[in-house]
Motif scaffolding. Structure first.
Motif, PDB file in Angstrom:
ATOM      1  N   PHE A  16       0.863  -1.178   0.000  1.00  0.00           N
ATOM      2  CA  PHE A  16       0.000   0.000   0.000  1.00  0.00           C
ATOM      3  C   PHE A  16       0.899   1.225   0.000  1.00  0.00           C
ATOM      4  N   GLU A  18      -0.414   4.464   0.457  1.00  0.00           N
ATOM      5  CA  GLU A  18      -1.026   5.522   1.260  1.00  0.00           C
ATOM      6  C   GLU A  18      -1.255   5.010   2.674  1.00  0.00           C
ATOM      7  N   GLY A  45      -5.672  -7.077  10.792  1.00  0.00           N
ATOM      8  CA  GLY A  45      -4.596  -6.299  10.189  1.00  0.00           C
ATOM      9  C   GLY A  45      -3.489  -7.156   9.621  1.00  0.00           C
ATOM     10  N   SER A  46      -3.648  -8.474   9.658  1.00  0.00           N
ATOM     11  CA  SER A  46      -2.570  -9.338   9.174  1.00  0.00           C
ATOM     12  C   SER A  46      -2.576  -9.463   7.652  1.00  0.00           C
ATOM     13  N   GLY A  47      -3.635  -9.006   7.007  1.00  0.00           N
ATOM     14  CA  GLY A  47      -3.646  -8.993   5.541  1.00  0.00           C
ATOM     15  C   GLY A  47      -4.583 -10.001   4.905  1.00  0.00           C
ATOM     16  N   LYS A  48      -5.510 -10.561   5.688  1.00  0.00           N
ATOM     17  CA  LYS A  48      -6.414 -11.594   5.156  1.00  0.00           C
ATOM     18  C   LYS A  48      -7.337 -11.029   4.061  1.00  0.00           C
ATOM     19  N   SER A  49      -7.973  -9.891   4.375  1.00  0.00           N
ATOM     20  CA  SER A  49      -8.894  -9.306   3.387  1.00  0.00           C
ATOM     21  C   SER A  49      -8.143  -8.920   2.122  1.00  0.00           C
ATOM     22  N   THR A  50      -6.999  -8.301   2.326  1.00  0.00           N
ATOM     23  CA  THR A  50      -6.187  -7.878   1.182  1.00  0.00           C
ATOM     24  C   THR A  50      -5.859  -9.067   0.285  1.00  0.00           C
TER      25      THR A  50
HETATM   26  N1  LIG Z   1      -6.725   0.869   1.415  1.00  0.00           N
HETATM   27  C1  LIG Z   1      -5.711   0.734   2.265  1.00  0.00           C
HETATM   28  N2  LIG Z   1      -4.693   1.621   2.256  1.00  0.00           N
HETATM   29  C2  LIG Z   1      -3.652   1.495   3.111  1.00  0.00           C
HETATM   30  N3  LIG Z   1      -3.548   0.512   3.990  1.00  0.00           N
HETATM   31  C3  LIG Z   1      -4.516  -0.416   4.058  1.00  0.00           C
HETATM   32  C4  LIG Z   1      -5.658  -0.338   3.193  1.00  0.00           C
HETATM   33  N4  LIG Z   1      -6.467  -1.394   3.475  1.00  0.00           N
HETATM   34  C5  LIG Z   1      -5.856  -2.080   4.472  1.00  0.00           C
HETATM   35  N5  LIG Z   1      -4.696  -1.509   4.827  1.00  0.00           N
HETATM   36  C6  LIG Z   1      -3.760  -1.978   5.821  1.00  0.00           C
HETATM   37  O1  LIG Z   1      -3.271  -3.249   5.404  1.00  0.00           O
HETATM   38  C7  LIG Z   1      -3.176  -4.119   6.497  1.00  0.00           C
HETATM   39  C8  LIG Z   1      -3.983  -5.365   6.208  1.00  0.00           C
HETATM   40  O2  LIG Z   1      -5.355  -5.039   6.170  1.00  0.00           O
HETATM   41  P1  LIG Z   1      -6.481  -6.136   5.938  1.00  0.00           P
HETATM   42  O3  LIG Z   1      -6.105  -6.953   4.762  1.00  0.00           O
HETATM   43  O4  LIG Z   1      -7.793  -5.450   5.913  1.00  0.00           O
HETATM   44  O5  LIG Z   1      -6.324  -7.009   7.267  1.00  0.00           O
HETATM   45  P2  LIG Z   1      -7.321  -8.091   7.868  1.00  0.00           P
HETATM   46  O6  LIG Z   1      -8.405  -8.305   6.880  1.00  0.00           O
HETATM   47  O7  LIG Z   1      -6.456  -9.279   8.087  1.00  0.00           O
HETATM   48  O8  LIG Z   1      -7.830  -7.517   9.151  1.00  0.00           O
HETATM   49  C9  LIG Z   1      -3.640  -3.358   7.713  1.00  0.00           C
HETATM   50  O9  LIG Z   1      -2.499  -2.882   8.417  1.00  0.00           O
HETATM   51  C10 LIG Z   1      -4.433  -2.223   7.146  1.00  0.00           C
HETATM   52  O10 LIG Z   1      -4.295  -1.095   7.983  1.00  0.00           O
END
Ligand SMILES: Nc1ncnc2c1ncn2[C@@H]1O[C@H](COP(=O)(O)OP(=O)(O)O)[C@@H](O)[C@H]1O
Ligand SMILES: [Mg+2]
Lengths: 226, 413
Positions: A16, A18, A45-50
């Motif tokens: 990311f 931003e 915050g571990s990156g599962k959704s991402t």
């Molecule tokens: N659009 C974004 N821009 C910047 N950072 C992001 C964005 N979306 C998520 N993050 C960051 O990426 C990390 C992983 O997020 P996410 O995949 O949502 O985690 P999880 O789903 O495991 O809780 C987190 O530290 C979050 O703050």
């Protein structure tokens, strides 16, 4: 069937930019077999959704490669990916579920109407069956915005199943459900993998849910820890 | 697939009826203004034309004499010859048109000619005691004159057709009669430039509402006019011709002019100010209505942008489920199209209603009783097409923006 590969992720790296440059996913690589029920766990915050957005082909800005059903999807155009998702991937979102100005039934039917492979009657029939499966047959003609959060999430699951996708992905698909409905959804997923050979990849915080699945991948700080 | 996209578009339109209504009203207003403006300007132009053609034929043939009286020798002496002429006198040329019958039959063979009337026009003084006014005396073929000018419609006393049987009769413009102080059955004395004087009996009055004409024009029988000038029974000064479509005189002029040894002149050439006035009014009408349509277009653009911002999550969900960019474009263009079509149809009706109402507003100048108006199908079709094009263009830009939304950006939050 057990040995066929449904999905293969290779050296997935994601940043990311931003508010500042930040590496979310660090060299993720794994395979999922056809008919497997896989859960993804890890701290918030571990990156599962991402990771799930990348696997579902919606996010295309990553390094590495993604193969689903032996098709390399990395590098394809948005429209090609949309068509692929429509036919092969069912997705249950974490927060945004439904089109609120439409009825429950319309919501469930929309992906199938887009695919346009069955008649409207067949689609409607199938949509009713899916709603029944999730205990929502009485809500079919209500507007989506009249449903509770948990009901909306179940409608989203019914919608994800409408095109009989080969892979169903869910970002905490039972996050808003009580234990009875969670159990039901788990059973539905299990049954789909066993009877129809569909593959499930679900992010979950529910330890029971994870433990009873076929395999758990644990994510920590963007890396797989087994 | 279209039916699904249409269903989505329909839901968007009906889920925020107030916004849809505002967009519709914009188009409706633009289109009805277009119809009203063009109908009104068309009416004004027609009224102007009608007034003009009470004294003007579509094409006129007359003897304009040699074109250059100033140096007639130039044509016959070699170049560079020094020529000096002082006090040149113009000798008498034959005035009027000869072999009238041949020209008449040539004209009557032309397909677009609807009426031809020969005239003997004479500049005269009208006298009543000490009162002396100048004007024109038109010797006319009573039947054909009416075919070209519909002068019988403007008769306010007496009857036009009586002139046919009254070699002593004269018909005056109302204002001239008033200025002379004469009434029906009174004598009117005229004096020609050659000093011939004659008495006629006033048998009718007319009012065309063109002041200049009502003040100076008179009619007598053509035979009487020839007699007054001691000319033969073929003598004619002007041939006045009407064609089917007054806008299209050029073909006739270019066909007849080479074979007739006289000046053949269309009304457009003789009265360019009328043509210019009509054209300018048309330009104003189109400019005003296009500006209104453009404003309506901006309204639609704004409303569509608002809709898209409101529905941005829905668009993202649709794309996540597999809807392509072109599906999204189609969904929003369909909305624009529905707004354009509905707004257009209502605009057509509303514009017609406004035109009707304005057409009933009293207006008593120059022989009119209400404000003029035309109802041309062409204006209605054009306004509808313009309205549709405007909405599609105004809808296309937001629709394209929507089609480029990246679903993951929105869904990630
Ligand atoms: N659009 C974004 N821009 C910047 N950072 C992001 C964005 N979306 C998520 N993050 C960051 O990426 C990390 C992983 O997020 P996410 O995949 O949502 O985690 P999880 O789903 O495991 O809780 C987190 O530290 C979050 O703050
Ligand atoms: Mg998450």
């Amino acid at each position: 069937m057990k040995n066929k590969i449904a999905l293969k992720a290779d050296h997935i790296v994601k940043y990311f930019y931003e508010p500042e440059k930040f590496q979310v996913l660090k060299d993720i690589g794994f395979e999922v077999k056809t008919g497997e029920f896989l859960t993804l766990t890890g701290k918030s915050g571990s990156g599962k959704s991402t990771l799930l957005y990348i696997l579902s082909t919606m996010d295309t800005s990553y390094e590495g490669s993604l193969v689903i059903n032996n098709e390399l999807l990395t590098g394809r155009s948005q429209n090609q990916l949309a068509a692929f998702r429509n036919e092969h991937i069912g997705f249950v979102f974490q927060f945004h579920y439904l089109l609120l100005d439409f009825t429950v039934l319309d919501n469930v039917m929309l992906p199938a109407l887009k695919l346009n492979k069955k008649s409207k009657e067949e689609i409607e029939h199938k949509a009713y069956e899916n709603l029944k499966l999730l205990g929502l047959e009485n809500q079919a003609l209500k507007m989506a915005n009249k449903l509770s959060g948990g009901q909306q999430q179940r409608v989203a699951i019914a919608r994800a199943l409408i095109n009989d996708p080969s892979i169903i992905m869910g970002d905490e698909p039972t996050g808003n459900l009580d234990s009875k409905n969670t159990r039901n959804v788990f059973d539905i997923f299990k049954q789909l993998t066993r009877e129809k050979g569909q593959t499930i990849i679900a992010v979950t915080h529910d330890d029971d849910f994870a433990r009873n699945s076929d395999r758990v991948i644990d994510l920590s700080d963007g890396k797989i820890v087994q | 697939m279209f039916s699904t996209n249409y269903k989505i578009a329909h839901t968007h339109l009906t889920s925020n009826l107030r916004q849809t209504l505002v967009a519709l009203l914009g188009v409706t207003f633009g289109i009805s203004m277009y119809i009203f403006m063009n109908g009104f300007m068309g009416g004004v132009n027609d009224a102007q034309t009608k007034l003009a053609f009470t004294s003007l034929a579509h094409v006129r043939i007359y003897n304009d004499g040699p074109s250059d009286h100033t140096n007639l020798i130039r044509a016959i002496v070699p170049e560079h010859t020094k020529v000096r002429i002082s006090n040149a006198k113009v000798i008498q040329y034959t005035t009027g048109i000869k072999n009238t019958a041949a020209i008449l039959s040539l004209l009557q063979q032309q397909p677009e000619v609807v009426a031809v009337t020969p005239q003997v026009n004479i500049n005269v003084f009208f006298r009543n005691g000490g009162n002396k006014l100048n004007g024109t005396l038109a010797g006319v073929d009573v039947t054909n004159e009416n075919k070209v000018y519909h002068i019988a419609n403007y008769i306010t006393a007496g009857t036009w057709d009586n002139l046919q049987f009254r070699p002593d009769g004269i018909i005056l413009g109302e204002d001239l009669a008033k200025d002379l102080g004469v009434n029906i059955d009174d004598n009117v004395n005229i004096l020609t430039s050659d000093g011939v004087s004659h008495n006629y009996k006033l048998i009718g009055l007319f009012r065309t509402n063109v002041k200049q004409i009502d003040q100076s024009k008179t009619y007598i029988n053509i035979a009487a006019a020839r007699q007054l000038l001691s000319e033969n029974q073929e003598y004619v000064t002007d041939m006045q011709i009407n064609v089917q479509n007054y806008e299209v005189t050029e073909p006739l002029v270019s066909r007849v002019a080479p074979v007739v040894p006289y000046k053949v002149e269309s009304w457009q050439t003789a009265n360019q100010q009328l043509e210019a006035g009509a054209q300018l009014r048309n330009i104003i009408a189109i400019a005003v209505s296009l500006v209104i349509l453009m404003v309506a277009g901006f309204g639609i653009y704004n409303i569509m942008n608002m809709t898209i911002n409101e529905k941005i999550r829905e668009i993202a969900i649709l794309k996540a489920m597999g809807y392509s960019g072109s599906d999204i474009t189609q969904i929003f263009l369909t909305q624009a199209m529905v707004i354009g079509l509905l707004g257009g149809l209502v605009g057509l009706l509303f514009g017609y209603a406004v035109a009707r109402i304005v057409n009933h507003v009293p207006f008593h100048i120059a022989g009119m009783s209400t404000l003029p108006m035309t109802y041309h199908v062409k204006d209605y079709i054009m306004s509808f097409l313009f309205g549709l094009v405007t909405t599609l263009v105004a809808g296309y830009l937001p629709a394209r923006k929507a089609s480029r939304i990246d679903p993951v950006e929105i869904i990630r939050g």
